[in-house]
Design a protein around this motif. Structure first.
Motif, PDB file in Angstrom:
ATOM      1  N   CYS A  35      28.824  41.984  48.645  1.00  0.00           N
ATOM      2  CA  CYS A  35      28.107  40.846  48.362  1.00  0.00           C
ATOM      3  C   CYS A  35      28.743  40.514  47.026  1.00  0.00           C
ATOM      4  CB  CYS A  35      27.064  40.669  48.635  1.00  0.00           C
ATOM      5  SG  CYS A  35      26.811  38.613  47.770  1.00  0.00           S
ATOM      6  N   ARG A  93      27.832  38.840  45.444  1.00  0.00           N
ATOM      7  CA  ARG A  93      26.110  37.460  44.341  1.00  0.00           C
ATOM      8  C   ARG A  93      25.323  37.998  44.399  1.00  0.00           C
ATOM      9  NH1 ARG A  93      23.919  32.266  47.045  1.00  0.00           N
ATOM     10  NH2 ARG A  93      21.794  32.343  46.302  1.00  0.00           N
ATOM     11  N   CYS A  94      25.576  39.893  44.554  1.00  0.00           N
ATOM     12  CA  CYS A  94      23.601  39.765  44.051  1.00  0.00           C
ATOM     13  C   CYS A  94      24.637  41.275  43.811  1.00  0.00           C
ATOM     14  CB  CYS A  94      23.256  40.475  45.461  1.00  0.00           C
ATOM     15  SG  CYS A  94      24.270  41.407  47.173  1.00  0.00           S
ATOM     16  N   TYR A 101      19.142  41.568  46.501  1.00  0.00           N
ATOM     17  CA  TYR A 101      17.750  40.469  46.127  1.00  0.00           C
ATOM     18  C   TYR A 101      18.490  40.261  44.708  1.00  0.00           C
ATOM     19  CZ  TYR A 101      17.187  44.829  43.385  1.00  0.00           C
ATOM     20  OH  TYR A 101      16.930  45.620  42.509  1.00  0.00           O
ATOM     21  N   ARG A 161      13.874  37.697  44.314  1.00  0.00           N
ATOM     22  CA  ARG A 161      14.276  36.877  46.040  1.00  0.00           C
ATOM     23  C   ARG A 161      15.108  37.371  46.744  1.00  0.00           C
ATOM     24  NH1 ARG A 161      15.373  31.257  43.764  1.00  0.00           N
ATOM     25  NH2 ARG A 161      13.531  30.921  41.980  1.00  0.00           N
ATOM     26  N   THR A 162      15.680  37.440  47.442  1.00  0.00           N
ATOM     27  CA  THR A 162      16.068  37.939  48.457  1.00  0.00           C
ATOM     28  C   THR A 162      17.193  37.190  48.638  1.00  0.00           C
ATOM     29  OG1 THR A 162      14.414  38.269  50.647  1.00  0.00           O
ATOM     30  CG2 THR A 162      17.002  38.395  50.979  1.00  0.00           C
ATOM     31  N   CYS A 163      18.497  37.957  48.278  1.00  0.00           N
ATOM     32  CA  CYS A 163      19.563  36.998  47.976  1.00  0.00           C
ATOM     33  C   CYS A 163      20.038  36.174  49.232  1.00  0.00           C
ATOM     34  CB  CYS A 163      20.598  38.002  48.380  1.00  0.00           C
ATOM     35  SG  CYS A 163      22.509  37.257  47.954  1.00  0.00           S
ATOM     36  N   GLY A 164      20.562  34.816  48.761  1.00  0.00           N
ATOM     37  CA  GLY A 164      20.825  33.502  49.441  1.00  0.00           C
ATOM     38  C   GLY A 164      21.895  33.747  50.188  1.00  0.00           C
ATOM     39  N   GLY A 215      22.001  37.306  53.072  1.00  0.00           N
ATOM     40  CA  GLY A 215      20.461  37.245  53.186  1.00  0.00           C
ATOM     41  C   GLY A 215      19.900  38.931  53.107  1.00  0.00           C
TER      42      GLY A 215
END
Ligand SMILES: [Zn+2]
Ligand SMILES: [Zn+2]
Ligand SMILES: [Zn+2]
Ligand SMILES: [Zn+2]
Ligand SMILES: [Zn+2]
Length: 569
Positions: A179, A181-182, A187, A213-216, A219
């Protein structure tokens, strides 16, 4: 012999006329005038020559084969067997027709010695026949299945081995990727703003509080579906576009290749043509007990040559199944004379009304043999290295070169020259005489040339020594000037070498040909002495000039390498 009484056309006595013809030919080629030829005996005869001419008619088949249907004009039969039978019939018919046709022709022209039967006189060509078969290589299909694709026109895709898809190279068949994003963490850290009451100062301030926070994006798993294959783990093969097969390269998709044996027509044709040829043979059979005369007359190559010498002729002809034969009997007047040249004798024969001389019976060789003997006897007292000649050799060479025939031999050295001379002088000189003359004159000329060269003109090879003083004077000059000085000395020396050759030739001309001049310049060139001298001199000149330059540098070395000018500030 300039008077009209002795003109060959008006001379009544055939033997004197023949002697005059011999002298006219021999005189310009030797230094001996016709006074050296004495007519000792003569004989005038008519010799019958039986000229046997035969013409054999032969039939044969020209067989052909090709692809496709029969060429235009060929008559088609059904099968190979039918063609064989028809060919046999054509042959039998033509063979049966030949004797009659040949006899008809003979009745009309048989007794004309110069008439020759031609193919149309004995043979009317039947039509060309042929048949057509299905091609054996392709069984009449005109094409052959493609072995590369088993006639399918397509083969398994080599890029995907026929699967239609390939493992996704981006995710290595996992179907996922990290991912972005994270960065695979699952997260992310967010910063929440929080207002805090500071009791001490009784003020409120804002502070950032990090929060996990959990990575959107994923998930919390840290991975997402592969963007290249969308999670399918495989991607479509680009080579076959998923079709699993590609077009066969060998047959370009056709599944078959054209048949070479029949040019893709599926058919082969075979033809048979009956042809006729006439073989001519000629033989001249002189009826004479005189072996010498008979030997010459036997070599007459054609009936035309026989008739040229004959005063009359009578011909008889006969024909059999395939051959026409004609015998022409021609009486040929032959004048034979015995010519005495000093103690030697030779016989010359004149043929026909014009007294054609086919062989001069070595008459020039006899005239020139004393000169050759003298030259050969003088050679052992001379040598090539170091060159030494004797006045005897000079005199003998001068005598030999006074005859045009010997000059011609000297101008054509080597095996090829010998062949040319023998061709030109056939019969006038024997081959043995030409060989001996060529060897003796060649040797004598070589010794005369090189000994004359060593007697002075060779001094031009000292010219390169000039480079020595030139170097001493010029060695402080730049390399370009030195080089041109060197080339100048070499050119001067080479010019000197050419002049030396001309001087030697002049010296030899004065010695060997005080009266008329045999073409010594040409003889020297043709025998290769000019070339040998110039090549040798060039080598000595180049080496000598370089050596003189080197020596000068040893004695007085050029000043040290030029000092580089200091850089101006
Ligand atoms: Zn074929
Ligand atoms: Zn194929
Ligand atoms: Zn493929
Ligand atoms: Zn994520
Ligand atoms: Zn993938």
């Amino acid at each position: 012999m300039g008077s009209d009484d002795h003109d060959p056309k008006t001379l009544k006595d055939p033997s004197l006329r023949l002697l005059t013809r011999v002298a006219d030919f021999v005189e310009p080629l030797t230094r001996f005038d016709r006074g050296h030829l004495v007519l000792e005996a003569s004989q005038h005869r008519i010799i019958e020559v039986a000229a046997r001419h035969s013409f054999r008619v032969a039939l044969s088949f020209d067989r052909g084969a090709g692809s496709g249907v029969l060429p235009v004009g060929v008559v088609q039969v059904a099968t190979a067997q039918a063609m064989a039978a028809e060919s046999d019939a054509q042959l039998a018919a033509a063979r049966a027709g030949i004797p009659g046709r040949l006899a008809d022709w003979a009745g009309q022209y048989g007794e004309d010695p110069q008439r020759r039967p031609a193919v149309p006189d004995c043979f009317a060509p039947p039509p060309v026949i042929g048949h057509v078969e299905a091609c054996g290589s392709c069984n009449g299909r005109g094409k052959i299945d493609c072995r590369a694709c088993n006639a399918a026109g397509a083969v398994e895709c080599p890029a995907c081995s026929g699967r239609g898809s390939r493992p996704c190279p981006a995710c290595k068949e996992s179907g996922t990727e990290r991912c972005s994003r994270c960065h695979g963490q699952g997260y992310e850290i967010a910063h929440r703003q929080e207002t805090v009451w500071e009791a001490a100062t009784n003020t409120a301030r804002t502070q950032n509080v990090p929060e996990r926070r959990t990575c959107g994006g994923c998930g919390g798993s840290g991975s997402v579906a592969c963007t290249r294959c969308g999670g399918a783990r495989q991607e479509t093969c680009s080579r076959c576009a998923g079709q699993r097969k590609v077009t066969c390269e060998t047959c370009k998709g056709a599944g078959a290749l054209g048949c070479e044996a029949c040019a893709s027509t599926g058919k082969r044709h075979f033809t048979s043509q009956l042809v006729c040829a006439i073989t001519e043979t000629f033989e001249s059979a002189p009826r004479s007990a005189d072996a010498e005369v008979a030997g010459i007359l036997k070599t007459l190559p054609s009936i035309e040559d026989v008739l040229r010498y004959a005063e009359a002729h009578r011909a008889t002809a006969e024909t059999d199944a395939s051959t026409f034969r004609r015998e022409t009997v021609a009486p040929i007047p032959v004048t034979s004379i015995v010519v005495a040249v000093g103690p030697r004798r030779t016989r010359v024969h004149g043929f026909g009304p014009t007294q054609d001389i086919r062989d001069f019976a070595n008459i020039a060789g006899i005239l020139l043999s004393d000169d050759l003997d003298t030259l050969e006897a003088a050679l052992p007292a001379t040598r090539l290295t170091p060159p030494r000649t004797t006045p005897e050799m000079d005199n003998a060479l001068a005598s030999a070169l006074a005859s045009e025939a010997n000059v011609a031999i000297a101008e054509k050295p080597g095996a090829r020259g010998l062949a040319v001379v023998l061709q030109d002088f056939r019969g006038l000189l024997t081959e043995d005489h030409v060989r001996r003359t060529s060897a003796a004159i060649g040797k004598a000329v070589r010794r005369a040339y090189w000994s004359a060269m060593l007697r002075g003109p060779v001094a031009v090879l000292a010219i390169p020594l000039l480079q020595f003083p030139v170097e001493l004077v010029l060695h402080r000059l730049d390399p370009a000037a030195r080089l041109s000085a060197m080339l100048g000395v070499m050119l001067l020396a080479f010019g000197g070498a050419i002049a030396a050759h001309m001087l030697v030739v002049r010296m030899l001309e004065r010695r060997l040909a005080p009266g008329g001049t045999p073409r010594l310049w040409r003889i020297m060139s043709r025998q290769g002495h000019l070339r040998d001298w110039l090549l040798g001199a060039a080598a000595v000149i180049v080496a000598g000039t370089l050596a003189a330059a080197g020596l000068a540098n040893l004695i007085s070395p050029a000043s040290a390498a030029p000092v580089t000018a200091p850089l101006t500030p």
